[in-house]
Design an enzyme around this catalytic site. Sequence first.
Site, PDB file in Angstrom:
ATOM      1  N   THR A 189       0.890  -1.167   0.000  1.00 23.71           N
ATOM      2  CA  THR A 189       0.000   0.000   0.000  1.00 23.71           C
ATOM      3  C   THR A 189       0.912   1.196   0.000  1.00 23.71           C
ATOM      4  OG1 THR A 189      -1.846   1.157   0.982  1.00 23.71           O
ATOM      5  CG2 THR A 189      -0.343   0.140   2.511  1.00 23.71           C
ATOM      6  N   SER A 405     -12.212   3.437  12.838  1.00 26.25           N
ATOM      7  CA  SER A 405     -12.969   4.008  13.966  1.00 26.25           C
ATOM      8  C   SER A 405     -12.362   5.313  14.448  1.00 26.25           C
ATOM      9  CB  SER A 405     -13.029   3.002  15.111  1.00 26.25           C
ATOM     10  OG  SER A 405     -11.738   2.638  15.527  1.00 26.25           O
TER      11      SER A 405
END
Length: 405
Positions: A189, A405
């Site tokens: 990534t 979150s």
Amino acid sequence: MAVNLNPPQAGQLPAVAGVELLVAEAGIKTPGRKDVLVVKLDKGNTVAGVFTRNRFCAAPVQLCQEHLAAGVQIRALVVNTGNANAGTGFDGRARALSVCRAVAERDQLQTEQVLPFSTGVILEPLPADKIVAALPALRQADWAEAAEAIMTTDTLAKAASRRLDIGGKAVTVTGIAKGSGMIHPNMATMLGFVATDAAVTRPMLNQLVREVADQSFNSITVDGDTSTNDSFILISTGQSGAELIDSAEQPAYQQLKQALLEVAIELAQAIVRDGEGATKFITVDVNGGRSVAECKDVAYAIARSPLVKTAFFASDPNLGRLLAAIGYAGVADLDVDRLSLYLDDVLVACEGGRNPAYKEAQGQAVMNQSEITVRVELGRGSASARVWTCDFSYEYVRINADYRS
């Protein structure tokens, strides 16, 4: 906590003639932080790239490949963080294209002259409207600020630079990268952008970007996951005044390749050093193979093994895990009696078993270090490979459990 890694300093990252950097805050994920980077390129440049092999490659990756294949001169790159625009189907493509179109209109370019890049959460629609709305607020930045603007879970920005002399002309190579988790070739990534003011033809730049990627970004792993958005871009502006590099036989080709490799390896290692929750930086060297491919297979079997990586985190010299990883690496007719395993300079295993002279205290002393080298001698050829990785810690689990979150 990054392993022996410091944030880049703007004064150590010289500008590259023909490259202009601009950043803005679009509020894609975190309000008030830099999350859009635009790289403007002067006329006369050359751009090459290599991209993820993940079959779910993101919409911007697809557009990058198409725009590069179109043969037009690339004049701008636009990068956003906070959203990967991957797994988003036709809508994701349309949104990425709308961002390219807005950047093109801003600078009187063709849409195909803009390359888009995204990194962040997968399966979420790209807030293209926020990116487009932020474009009027773009402001000039240096390479250190540009590196900050492309971060996601990175704890530190990543940048590197080298200067060299080609035929009496000063040449600069400067680059930035981002990446911390979901790191495994090909590539990770990972977004990497390296620019030079050397003059390089398109065929030679395409060759350079592949060769450099193979020895840097394609030689790292943090967690064995291959991202949907990997991109490594090499830019040649040709504004140094040095001779045109149009053959791999030129001494200038090898000079530039070495500088590019040094920058790319520094960036790739920085990604591993900043691996999510990493506390140790590990080099895996495999020598004496019949091919580079089998050496890399062994190196990656070690480097991506959760059992090996957790042993490093615990500083536990449970080195049988290393032997087990070598054994399942898939090397045909491997003769274990000819194999030797070292931890730094400590011979741990040889002739099919534990080195009779090895003491666990020796292994413990090495495992207590923050930087460790594992060396495997296969004893069956002359090929070799090197891979960099890090340990697995409790923090890696926390970061990825809390990512959305």
